[in-house]
Scaffold this motif. Structure first.
Motif, PDB file in Angstrom:
ATOM      1  N   UNK A 112       0.807  -1.215   0.000  1.00 54.40           N
ATOM      2  CA  UNK A 112       0.000   0.000   0.000  1.00 54.40           C
ATOM      3  C   UNK A 112       0.834   1.257   0.000  1.00 54.40           C
ATOM      4  N   UNK A 113       0.105   2.332  -0.105  1.00 57.77           N
ATOM      5  CA  UNK A 113       0.729   3.640  -0.157  1.00 57.77           C
ATOM      6  C   UNK A 113       0.026   4.498   0.872  1.00 57.77           C
ATOM      7  N   UNK A 114       0.794   5.209   1.650  1.00 61.24           N
ATOM      8  CA  UNK A 114       0.205   6.102   2.644  1.00 61.24           C
ATOM      9  C   UNK A 114       0.460   7.538   2.197  1.00 61.24           C
ATOM     10  N   UNK A 115      -0.590   8.150   1.658  1.00 63.22           N
ATOM     11  CA  UNK A 115      -0.403   9.484   1.081  1.00 63.22           C
ATOM     12  C   UNK A 115      -0.096  10.523   2.155  1.00 63.22           C
ATOM     13  N   UNK A 116      -0.676  10.309   3.327  1.00 68.64           N
ATOM     14  CA  UNK A 116      -0.515  11.318   4.372  1.00 68.64           C
ATOM     15  C   UNK A 116       0.934  11.389   4.840  1.00 68.64           C
ATOM     16  N   UNK A 117       1.532  10.220   5.097  1.00 73.58           N
ATOM     17  CA  UNK A 117       2.919  10.252   5.559  1.00 73.58           C
ATOM     18  C   UNK A 117       3.898   9.997   4.427  1.00 73.58           C
ATOM     19  N   UNK A 118       3.385   9.941   3.181  1.00 78.98           N
ATOM     20  CA  UNK A 118       4.247   9.780   2.005  1.00 78.98           C
ATOM     21  C   UNK A 118       5.128   8.537   2.127  1.00 78.98           C
ATOM     22  N   UNK A 119       4.474   7.394   2.311  1.00 76.02           N
ATOM     23  CA  UNK A 119       5.208   6.146   2.468  1.00 76.02           C
ATOM     24  C   UNK A 119       4.720   5.107   1.473  1.00 76.02           C
ATOM     25  N   UNK A 120       5.640   4.262   1.048  1.00 83.08           N
ATOM     26  CA  UNK A 120       5.297   3.115   0.213  1.00 83.08           C
ATOM     27  C   UNK A 120       5.617   1.859   1.008  1.00 83.08           C
ATOM     28  N   UNK A 121       4.648   0.953   1.133  1.00 83.54           N
ATOM     29  CA  UNK A 121       4.872  -0.300   1.858  1.00 83.54           C
ATOM     30  C   UNK A 121       5.019  -1.434   0.856  1.00 83.54           C
TER      31      UNK A 121
ATOM     32  N   UNK B 130      -0.032  13.027  -6.032  1.00 83.50           N
ATOM     33  CA  UNK B 130      -1.413  12.554  -6.181  1.00 83.50           C
ATOM     34  C   UNK B 130      -2.258  13.549  -6.950  1.00 83.50           C
ATOM     35  N   UNK B 131      -1.602  14.383  -7.757  1.00 84.57           N
ATOM     36  CA  UNK B 131      -2.347  15.399  -8.504  1.00 84.57           C
ATOM     37  C   UNK B 131      -3.388  14.757  -9.418  1.00 84.57           C
ATOM     38  N   UNK B 132      -3.008  13.639 -10.055  1.00 81.86           N
ATOM     39  CA  UNK B 132      -3.921  13.028 -11.023  1.00 81.86           C
ATOM     40  C   UNK B 132      -4.721  11.885 -10.414  1.00 81.86           C
ATOM     41  N   UNK B 133      -4.820  11.838  -9.076  1.00 81.61           N
ATOM     42  CA  UNK B 133      -5.613  10.808  -8.404  1.00 81.61           C
ATOM     43  C   UNK B 133      -7.014  10.709  -9.039  1.00 81.61           C
TER      44      UNK B 133
ATOM     45  N   UNK C 101       1.600  17.030  -0.975  1.00 87.89           N
ATOM     46  CA  UNK C 101       2.063  18.379  -1.296  1.00 87.89           C
ATOM     47  C   UNK C 101       1.202  19.063  -2.359  1.00 87.89           C
ATOM     48  N   UNK C 102       0.356  18.285  -3.053  1.00 90.24           N
ATOM     49  CA  UNK C 102      -0.532  18.915  -4.023  1.00 90.24           C
ATOM     50  C   UNK C 102      -1.962  18.465  -3.761  1.00 90.24           C
ATOM     51  N   UNK C 103      -2.916  19.294  -4.183  1.00 90.76           N
ATOM     52  CA  UNK C 103      -4.318  18.916  -4.043  1.00 90.76           C
ATOM     53  C   UNK C 103      -4.697  18.103  -5.283  1.00 90.76           C
TER      54      UNK C 103
ATOM     55  N   UNK D 257     -10.446  16.554  -6.203  1.00 90.56           N
ATOM     56  CA  UNK D 257     -11.052  17.405  -5.171  1.00 90.56           C
ATOM     57  C   UNK D 257     -11.520  18.721  -5.767  1.00 90.56           C
ATOM     58  N   UNK D 258     -10.713  19.242  -6.703  1.00 92.51           N
ATOM     59  CA  UNK D 258     -11.091  20.492  -7.374  1.00 92.51           C
ATOM     60  C   UNK D 258     -12.375  20.263  -8.164  1.00 92.51           C
ATOM     61  N   UNK D 259     -12.461  19.110  -8.808  1.00 91.66           N
ATOM     62  CA  UNK D 259     -13.653  18.768  -9.587  1.00 91.66           C
ATOM     63  C   UNK D 259     -14.896  18.741  -8.689  1.00 91.66           C
ATOM     64  N   UNK D 260     -14.765  18.093  -7.531  1.00 89.36           N
ATOM     65  CA  UNK D 260     -15.907  18.025  -6.607  1.00 89.36           C
ATOM     66  C   UNK D 260     -16.310  19.417  -6.144  1.00 89.36           C
TER      67      UNK D 260
END
Ligand SMILES: *[C@@H]1O[C@H](CO)[C@@H](O)[C@H](O)[C@H]1NC(C)=O
Ligand SMILES: *[C@@H]1O[C@H](CO)[C@@H](O)[C@H](O)[C@H]1NC(C)=O
Ligand SMILES: *[C@@H]1O[C@H](CO)[C@@H](O)[C@H](O)[C@H]1NC(C)=O
Ligand SMILES: *[C@@H]1O[C@H](CO)[C@@H](O)[C@H](O)[C@H]1NC(C)=O
Length: 468
Positions: A81-90, A169-172, A309-311, A315-318
């Motif tokens: 997994x990936x933790x976006x908040x703490x910027x970690x890859x497991x 995660x800009x293009x999430x 670091x980016x939105x 989210x902008x779409x919503x």
């Protein structure tokens, strides 16, 4: 026993200059310490290897200026997994290290085996670390290493790697992450320990894709390796080998749970423009939609990544969807107000120019046509009124009937004047209604523009993430 003694004497010379000279003079023998087994079985080999174990504290080279060449490769067994908040890859990986132990070599026929597994604390082990490691390694401990008859050592162990990774995660949810694992010795300089790639990177990728078991949110794209320093440099740096792991998010969950419902709601809101704006139905309908959308966003909130670091664009779409819905509700209220209350004050000049003429033409509701129609009528009426006097100037045929007709005409004209005054009032209210219609059309156009731009953006981002 005698053989054992001689080997000992060959091992100890590291401290004794005379014997060091001896080893220089006999380079052929220096390449390794012959381990002589008394019998071709494991206990005999173990006994013969005993003197080597006493040297486990030092780097296993005969000449201190010889560097240890550690070759490294790994297999990516799982992406946890990936933790976006703490910027970690497991990730879960299988590590493989190979290096040479110059102190030992034996004859595989004499000793009965080409390799033997022995506890790792009996040997020197390189202090290779993964630079990005951010947590404790919770993978099981492997206590053994393989020792080969030519002095090669094979160390393999699993590792649960929690590595720091700069996540974008800009293009999430259509994002591709590029995370790095850098292997280096923690202490030794490059003149002591060099790190080399044990297996071509594309083979590592291929093997990882074959064995990978986690079919979760992340899909492995490729693994590439990169060596930052050339071998030609002097040894005053720490040698490192970087692997770039690229993983792509499987977006289906997010598309089904977030994007599609959101698109449905905004489309329903778009079609609510077909309801007549005068009726109160439309505003209550829009109000209900806004409520539904807010609840939807609340429920789905934990599916959205907590921003790094980016939105994310999503989210902008919503936010834009919600903003459009609120704007269209306000517009409906305004238009309903314009249409239902008869306003007799004339439309201000600037609104006439801006809304009726410019914007009206823009949304294909031109006001000019009606306006000129009225003017034409007025002109026709005027010209007819002007046509009266020439008749007067005609031949002098005095007739009572004619006089009657003329007075009737005057009455009619007075009547018309009154009607026209009334019409002036209703015309200004009609103009206000037209303003309402144009604003309605405008927002409808904005909706269509927004939906098509979002659609195109989603397609572009999707194609982009799948081209990589
Ligand atoms: C290894 O060192 C230990 C002491 O640390 C000593 O007792 C033992 O005899 C040594 N073994 C060999 C084979 O030299
Ligand atoms: C170690 O190797 C270097 C060059 O590789 C050589 O100059 C030096 O003499 C060697 N020393 C010993 C003790 O063998
Ligand atoms: C280290 O070993 C690898 C093969 O295992 C070889 O390709 C590389 O050239 C070696 N590097 C040095 C500095 O000896
Ligand atoms: C991944 O990132 C590294 C730098 O962090 C870069 O050198 C490498 O080219 C990137 N890989 C791809 C495929 O973009």
């Amino acid at each position: 026993m005698t053989t054992k003694d001689t080997t000992l004497k060959w091992l100890l010379p590291l401290a004794k200059p005379s014997l060091v000279m001896f080893t220089i003079l006999m380079p052929a023998l220096c390449s390794g310490i012959e381990v002589k087994c008394s019998q071709p079985n494991q206990p005999a080999l173990l006994e013969a290897l005993n003197p080597v174990f006493n040297l486990s504290a030092i780097r296993p080279v005969m000449n201190i200026s010889t560097l240890s060449n550690i070759s490294i490769f790994f297999t990516l067994y799982g992406i946890l997994g990936v933790n976006e908040k703490s910027q970690l890859l497991n990730t879960y990986i299988w590590l493989d290290y190979w290096w040479m132990n110059e102190f030992v070599s034996w004859d595989p026929i004499q000793c009965g085996t080409p390799k033997i597994s022995l506890p790792r604390d009996k040997f020197w082990i390189p202090d290779i670390v993964i630079n990005e490691f951010m947590d404790e390694n919770t993978a099981p401990y492997v206590p053994y290493v393989y020792l080969y008859s030519d002095g090669k050592v094979h160390d393999a162990q699993p590792a649960k790697v929690v590595s720091s990774c700069n996540l974008d995660i800009y293009t999430f949810p259509f994002d591709v992450q590029n995370c790095t694992l850098t292997f280096n010795s923690y202490l030794h300089f490059a003149r002591d320990i060099k790190i080399s790639l044990g297996k071509p990177a594309d083979e590592i990728t291929e093997h990882s894709k074959m064995v990978i078991t986690t079919m979760g949110e992340w899909e492995l794209l490729d693994i590439t390796s990169h060596k930052y320093r050339a071998d030609t440099d002097d040894g005053d740096y720490i040698d490192e080998l970087a692997f770039h792991i690229r993983v792509r998010r499987r977006a289906t969950l997010y598309v089904v749970n977030l994007l599609i419902p959101s698109c449905f709601l905004i489309t329903v809101d778009l079609f609510s423009f077909l309801l007549p704006p005068q009726s109160v139905d439309r505003s209550s309908f829009k109000m209900t939609l806004i409520l539904g959308y807010t609840v939807f966003l609340l429920i789905m909130n934990d599916l959205l990544p907590i921003t790094g670091n980016t939105i994310p664009l999503l989210n902008v779409f919503f936010s834009l969807c919600l903003a459009l819905m609120v704007a269209s509700l306000l517009e409906t209220i305004l238009v309903t107000n314009l249409m239902c209350s008869a306003i007799f004050s004339p439309v201000p000049r600037w609104i006439q120019v801006l809304v009726l003429q410019i914007l009206g033409c823009l949304v294909c509701l031109p006001w000019k046509a009606k306006d000129s129609d009225m003017e034409q009528n007025a002109v026709v009426v005027k010209s007819r009124a002007d046509e009266g006097p020439p008749e007067q100037r005609g031949p002098v045929v005095e007739d009572t009937a004619l006089q009657e007709l003329r007075s009737l005409g005057r009455d009619l004209q007075a009547l018309r004047l009154q009607v026209e005054q009334q019409a002036g009032g209703s015309q200004s209210s009609e103009e206000w209604i037209q303003v309402g219609f144009i604003i309605d059309r405008l927002l409808f156009g904005l909706y269509i523009l927004f939906i098509s731009v979002s659609f195109i953006t989603i397609i572009i981002i999707w194609v982009n993430s799948h081209r990589q």
